[in-house]
Design a protein around this motif. Structure first.
Motif, PDB file in Angstrom:
ATOM      1  N   VAL A 100       0.840  -1.206   0.000  1.00 18.93           N
ATOM      2  CA  VAL A 100       0.000   0.000   0.000  1.00 18.93           C
ATOM      3  C   VAL A 100       0.873   1.254   0.000  1.00 18.93           C
ATOM      4  CG1 VAL A 100      -1.646   1.362   1.352  1.00 18.93           C
ATOM      5  CG2 VAL A 100      -1.976  -1.106   1.097  1.00 18.93           C
ATOM      6  N   LEU A 101       1.926   1.256   0.820  1.00 21.68           N
ATOM      7  CA  LEU A 101       2.819   2.416   0.881  1.00 21.68           C
ATOM      8  C   LEU A 101       3.536   2.631  -0.450  1.00 21.68           C
ATOM      9  CD1 LEU A 101       4.430   1.948   4.424  1.00 21.68           C
ATOM     10  CD2 LEU A 101       2.629   3.555   3.747  1.00 21.68           C
ATOM     11  N   ALA A 102       3.991   1.543  -1.074  1.00 24.38           N
ATOM     12  CA  ALA A 102       4.676   1.655  -2.364  1.00 24.38           C
ATOM     13  C   ALA A 102       3.719   2.154  -3.441  1.00 24.38           C
ATOM     14  CB  ALA A 102       5.267   0.297  -2.765  1.00 24.38           C
ATOM     15  N   GLY A 146       5.819   1.146  -8.384  1.00 20.74           N
ATOM     16  CA  GLY A 146       4.677   0.393  -8.891  1.00 20.74           C
ATOM     17  C   GLY A 146       4.983  -1.093  -8.963  1.00 20.74           C
ATOM     18  N   VAL A 147       6.184  -1.420  -9.448  1.00 23.07           N
ATOM     19  CA  VAL A 147       6.605  -2.820  -9.525  1.00 23.07           C
ATOM     20  C   VAL A 147       6.715  -3.415  -8.125  1.00 23.07           C
ATOM     21  CG1 VAL A 147       8.496  -4.367 -10.144  1.00 23.07           C
ATOM     22  CG2 VAL A 147       7.794  -2.550 -11.722  1.00 23.07           C
ATOM     23  N   ILE A 148       7.305  -2.654  -7.200  1.00 23.24           N
ATOM     24  CA  ILE A 148       7.441  -3.128  -5.823  1.00 23.24           C
ATOM     25  C   ILE A 148       6.071  -3.383  -5.210  1.00 23.24           C
ATOM     26  CG2 ILE A 148       8.111  -2.433  -3.481  1.00 23.24           C
ATOM     27  CD1 ILE A 148      10.535  -1.040  -4.697  1.00 23.24           C
ATOM     28  N   ALA A 149       5.115  -2.488  -5.464  1.00 19.46           N
ATOM     29  CA  ALA A 149       3.766  -2.660  -4.925  1.00 19.46           C
ATOM     30  C   ALA A 149       3.133  -3.943  -5.441  1.00 19.46           C
ATOM     31  CB  ALA A 149       2.897  -1.450  -5.293  1.00 19.46           C
ATOM     32  N   VAL A 150       3.288  -4.204  -6.727  1.00 14.15           N
ATOM     33  CA  VAL A 150       2.714  -5.421  -7.324  1.00 14.15           C
ATOM     34  C   VAL A 150       3.373  -6.674  -6.749  1.00 14.15           C
ATOM     35  CG1 VAL A 150       2.479  -6.744  -9.452  1.00 14.15           C
ATOM     36  CG2 VAL A 150       2.020  -4.292  -9.459  1.00 14.15           C
ATOM     37  N   VAL A 151       4.714  -6.652  -6.628  1.00 11.30           N
ATOM     38  CA  VAL A 151       5.444  -7.803  -6.093  1.00 11.30           C
ATOM     39  C   VAL A 151       5.025  -8.080  -4.653  1.00 11.30           C
ATOM     40  CG1 VAL A 151       7.718  -8.645  -5.372  1.00 11.30           C
ATOM     41  CG2 VAL A 151       7.444  -7.568  -7.606  1.00 11.30           C
ATOM     42  N   MET A 152       4.967  -7.020  -3.838  1.00 12.96           N
ATOM     43  CA  MET A 152       4.587  -7.177  -2.426  1.00 12.96           C
ATOM     44  C   MET A 152       3.160  -7.699  -2.298  1.00 12.96           C
ATOM     45  SD  MET A 152       7.255  -6.184  -0.701  1.00 12.96           S
ATOM     46  CE  MET A 152       8.702  -5.129  -0.797  1.00 12.96           C
TER      47      MET A 152
END
Length: 202
Positions: free
Chosen positions: A85-87, A184-190
């Motif tokens: 959520v933060l990312a 955005g990529v980090i948010a999707v991965v997390m």
């Protein structure tokens, strides 16, 4: 001895090189040049401790208390969901990013707390590093500790290279748009990891 060390390096790298929550965080901190040494140290030392624990037989203990892995799985999923959520918020609000630093500088305590949580609340660490790696090490008999040396060396090399090697990408991340893509990529991965952990705990 030499074969055991090389086997340890190979398996160690195969388990940690894949894109995951911990690697994404180390990469981001490396790009920001923010507490990189401390983050690399936390991740590498934690990995070494877990590898040694697995080789020493902790994996057998975890197999006898599967509920403990489930508890860690749920806690890790909740933490990863919050981080996602933060990312996502950073990616959707480019005005919150500084063009050069990629955002306001975080305190050392907050960064280290996140690094510790991403490491120790990740159930895959226990399933892969402790159980799997520990089991494979056992197949090397008397040379299992040399296998552990190789796996530990792989972790130290990987996290050091990822944290400090990220600087080579700094020119790309001189633009806020690049930070938006990364977050955005980090948010999707997390989020994907959190979902997979919750589904696995069901």
């Amino acid at each position: 001895m030499g074969a055991a060390v090389l086997a340890g390096v190979g398996l160690g790298l195969s388990l940690i090189v894949a894109i995951g929550a911990q690697n994404a965080f180390v990469l981001r901190q490396g790009l920001r040049r923010e507490h990189v040494a401390a983050v690399v140290a936390v991740c590498a030392v934690s990995d070494v401790v877990l590898i040694l624990a697995g080789v020493a037989g902790t994996g057998a203990v975890l197999e006898r208390v599967p509920w403990l892995v489930t508890v860690v799985r749920v806690a890790g999923a909740l933490f990863l969901a919050g981080y996602a959520v933060l990312a996502a918020r950073r990616a959707l609000r480019p005005t919150a990013l500084a063009a050069e630093a990629g955002g306001a500088r975080a305190s050392r305590g907050a960064v280290l707390g996140t690094a510790l949580a991403l490491t120790w609340l990740n159930p895959h660490v226990y399933l892969d590093t402790v159980l799997l790696l520990g089991s494979v090490a056992g197949t090397h008999g008397a040379d299992r500790w040399w296998f552990a040396v190789g796996a530990c060396a792989a972790s130290l090399l990987w996290f050091t290279g990822l944290g400090y090697g990220a600087r080579a990408l700094r020119p790309v991340f001189a633009r806020p748009a690049a930070w938006r893509v990364l977050d955005g990529v980090i948010a999707v991965v997390m989020a994907a990891l959190a979902a997979s952990l919750l589904l696995g705990a069901a």
